[in-house]
Design an enzyme around this catalytic site. Structure first.
Site, PDB file in Angstrom:
ATOM      1  N   SER A 254      24.707  44.669  24.753  1.00 41.33           N
ATOM      2  CA  SER A 254      25.060  43.559  23.856  1.00 41.33           C
ATOM      3  C   SER A 254      25.495  44.117  22.508  1.00 41.33           C
ATOM      4  CB  SER A 254      23.817  42.681  23.647  1.00 41.33           C
ATOM      5  OG  SER A 254      23.997  41.784  22.575  1.00 41.33           O
TER       6      SER A 254
ATOM      7  N   TYR B 284      14.602  41.769  21.737  1.00 42.48           N
ATOM      8  CA  TYR B 284      15.809  41.598  22.567  1.00 42.48           C
ATOM      9  C   TYR B 284      16.841  42.673  22.203  1.00 42.48           C
ATOM     10  CZ  TYR B 284      20.159  39.968  24.503  1.00 42.48           C
ATOM     11  OH  TYR B 284      21.350  39.929  25.183  1.00 42.48           O
TER      12      TYR B 284
HETATM   13  P1  NDP Z   1      22.296  33.619  31.994  1.00 39.31           P
HETATM   14  O1  NDP Z   1      20.999  33.132  31.448  1.00 39.31           O
HETATM   15  O2  NDP Z   1      23.367  32.635  32.260  1.00 39.31           O
HETATM   16  O3  NDP Z   1      22.029  34.475  33.335  1.00 39.31           O
HETATM   17  C1  NDP Z   1      20.955  35.373  33.400  1.00 39.31           C
HETATM   18  C2  NDP Z   1      20.782  35.855  34.826  1.00 39.31           C
HETATM   19  O4  NDP Z   1      19.679  36.787  34.846  1.00 39.31           O
HETATM   20  C3  NDP Z   1      20.452  34.739  35.795  1.00 39.31           C
HETATM   21  O5  NDP Z   1      21.188  34.910  36.988  1.00 39.31           O
HETATM   22  C4  NDP Z   1      18.961  34.926  36.068  1.00 39.31           C
HETATM   23  O6  NDP Z   1      18.651  34.572  37.401  1.00 39.31           O
HETATM   24  C5  NDP Z   1      18.803  36.441  35.884  1.00 39.31           C
HETATM   25  N1  NDP Z   1      17.413  36.761  35.569  1.00 39.31           N
HETATM   26  C6  NDP Z   1      16.772  36.533  34.401  1.00 39.31           C
HETATM   27  N2  NDP Z   1      15.478  36.903  34.521  1.00 39.31           N
HETATM   28  C7  NDP Z   1      15.313  37.354  35.790  1.00 39.31           C
HETATM   29  C8  NDP Z   1      14.209  37.840  36.526  1.00 39.31           C
HETATM   30  N3  NDP Z   1      12.974  37.951  35.991  1.00 39.31           N
HETATM   31  N4  NDP Z   1      14.385  38.212  37.805  1.00 39.31           N
HETATM   32  C9  NDP Z   1      15.597  38.107  38.373  1.00 39.31           C
HETATM   33  N5  NDP Z   1      16.697  37.654  37.739  1.00 39.31           N
HETATM   34  C10 NDP Z   1      16.547  37.275  36.456  1.00 39.31           C
HETATM   35  O7  NDP Z   1      22.778  34.720  30.946  1.00 39.31           O
HETATM   36  P2  NDP Z   1      24.131  35.580  30.772  1.00 39.31           P
HETATM   37  O8  NDP Z   1      24.984  35.520  31.968  1.00 39.31           O
HETATM   38  O9  NDP Z   1      24.704  35.229  29.459  1.00 39.31           O
HETATM   39  O10 NDP Z   1      23.496  37.022  30.595  1.00 39.31           O
HETATM   40  C11 NDP Z   1      23.668  38.085  31.507  1.00 39.31           C
HETATM   41  C12 NDP Z   1      23.339  39.372  30.776  1.00 39.31           C
HETATM   42  O11 NDP Z   1      24.259  39.544  29.686  1.00 39.31           O
HETATM   43  C13 NDP Z   1      21.943  39.417  30.175  1.00 39.31           C
HETATM   44  O12 NDP Z   1      21.417  40.708  30.366  1.00 39.31           O
HETATM   45  C14 NDP Z   1      22.188  39.146  28.691  1.00 39.31           C
HETATM   46  O13 NDP Z   1      21.208  39.752  27.877  1.00 39.31           O
HETATM   47  C15 NDP Z   1      23.539  39.798  28.500  1.00 39.31           C
HETATM   48  N6  NDP Z   1      24.319  39.304  27.374  1.00 39.31           N
HETATM   49  C16 NDP Z   1      24.564  37.958  27.197  1.00 39.31           C
HETATM   50  C17 NDP Z   1      25.324  37.539  26.115  1.00 39.31           C
HETATM   51  C18 NDP Z   1      25.606  36.106  25.839  1.00 39.31           C
HETATM   52  O14 NDP Z   1      25.994  35.763  24.698  1.00 39.31           O
HETATM   53  N7  NDP Z   1      25.490  35.208  26.809  1.00 39.31           N
HETATM   54  C19 NDP Z   1      25.903  38.502  25.184  1.00 39.31           C
HETATM   55  C20 NDP Z   1      25.574  39.881  25.455  1.00 39.31           C
HETATM   56  C21 NDP Z   1      24.830  40.251  26.516  1.00 39.31           C
HETATM   57  P3  NDP Z   1      17.405  33.622  37.834  1.00 39.31           P
HETATM   58  O15 NDP Z   1      17.047  32.769  36.656  1.00 39.31           O
HETATM   59  O16 NDP Z   1      17.930  32.856  39.016  1.00 39.31           O
HETATM   60  O17 NDP Z   1      16.333  34.587  38.208  1.00 39.31           O
HETATM   61  C1  8X3 Z   2      23.559  38.226  22.874  1.00 38.83           C
HETATM   62  C2  8X3 Z   2      24.707  38.326  21.926  1.00 38.83           C
HETATM   63  O1  8X3 Z   2      25.575  37.666  19.648  1.00 38.83           O
HETATM   64  O2  8X3 Z   2      24.008  36.137  20.764  1.00 38.83           O
HETATM   65  O3  8X3 Z   2      23.374  39.459  23.476  1.00 38.83           O
HETATM   66  O4  8X3 Z   2      23.226  38.264  19.878  1.00 38.83           O
HETATM   67  S1  8X3 Z   2      24.351  37.569  20.471  1.00 38.83           S
END
Ligand code: NDP
Ligand code: 8X3
Length: 249
Positions: free
Chosen positions: A135, A148
């Site tokens: 991120s 985080y």
């Molecule tokens: P979402 O919340 O939409 O998706 C998160 C996914 O992670 C879900 O499929 C969820 O599946 C899975 N997950 C979470 N906890 C668990 C667990 N304990 N076991 C198994 N699966 C798990 O988030 P994003 O698509 O936005 O995020 C994906 C990645 O990108 C993350 O690592 C996030 O930190 C990172 N990210 C996101 C950003 C944003 O602004 N959205 C920016 C930068 C990075 P389920 O709940 O079905 O288990």
């Molecule tokens: C999450 C991105 O900009 O919301 O990883 O911190 S931000």
């Protein structure tokens, strides 16, 4: 290029969009997550080229038993996308439940390490690829980011360290470092507050899950002699603020 890709966290957001894009482009896709019904829906949509694995990534034994049951036609994994992860809360320390810090570390770091360690032998054998979802929070601190952001900084540095460990083995490793993207991320972070999420992204024109899927597709389609070490991307409407300065009076 096509092959077999395993995407953690395929039930939502980046992982869901990436699963659909790679399947469309002829890959066999393994998607993981806790929500079985969402993986079943992906199976309905994609068909025989999709295999869902339902487990909590923090549960090493559950992960191992899902891999023990992996059908033979999905076992030759070429690409691992370490995407499953979450943020919990935006409160500043110490006004943060310690259990939330533990959940973020257990999910974003420990769970990711378990699956990476499990798959490295096959990835080395197949001269494969690992794509880690870090991120912008790995680089740019903000109040309330605390653990985080720390987990995402770990992930960036772990990616670079793996690159060193994979030296001469033909395994590629990429750290993708996005800024604001509208997924379920903020709903999860706020404990289920959809309106807080809607407010955060309103007018931002944020990154879309499909943008990240396209980025991962681009990384995976580079010639075998090219490693994309890291990619940092943001919406145009998100940028940087200066340091904060407190003055004693
Ligand atoms: P979402 O919340 O939409 O998706 C998160 C996914 O992670 C879900 O499929 C969820 O599946 C899975 N997950 C979470 N906890 C668990 C667990 N304990 N076991 C198994 N699966 C798990 O988030 P994003 O698509 O936005 O995020 C994906 C990645 O990108 C993350 O690592 C996030 O930190 C990172 N990210 C996101 C950003 C944003 O602004 N959205 C920016 C930068 C990075 P389920 O709940 O079905 O288990
Ligand atoms: C999450 C991105 O900009 O919301 O990883 O911190 S931000």
């Amino acid at each position: 290029m096509s092959g077999t890709i395993l995407i953690t966290g395929a039930t939502s957001g980046f992982g869901h969009a990436t699963a659909k894009l790679f399947a469309k482009n002829g890959w066999k896709v393994i998607g993981t997550g806790r929500r079985a019904e969402r993986l079943a829906a992906l199976k309905d949509e994609i068909g025989g080229a999709f295999h869902g694995m339902v487990f909590d990534i923090t549960d090493e034994a559950a992960m191992a038993s899902e891999f023990a049951a992996l059908p033979a036609e999905f076992q030759e994994i070429d690409v691992l996308v370490n995407n499953a992860g979450l943020a919990l809360g935006t409160a500043t320390a110490p006004n943060v439940p310690l259990k939330d810090w533990h959940t973020m570390v257990n999910t974003n770091i420990t769970g990711l390490l378990n699956i990476t360690h499990h798959l490295l032998p096959i990835l080395i054998e197949r001269r494969g690829m690992i794509v880690n979802l870090s991120s912008v929070a790995a680089h740019w601190p903000y109040a309330g980011g605390n653990v985080y952001a720390g987990t995402k900084a770990f992930l960036r540095q772990f990616s670079l360290g793996l690159r060193s460990d994979m030296h001469g083995k033909g395994v590629r490793v990429t750290s993708i470092e996005p800024g604001m993207c509208e997924t379920e991320f903020t709903v999860v972070r706020t404990g289920g507050d959809q309106s807080a999420s809607d407010t955060l992204y309103k007018g931002v024109n944020p990154i879309l899950p499909e943008d990240i899927a396209n980025t991962i597709q681009w990384v995976a389609s580079q010639p075998k002699h090219i490693n994309i070490n890291s990619i940092e991307l943001m919406p145009v409407n998100q940028s940087f603020a200066g340091f904060q300065v407190h003055r004693d009076v």
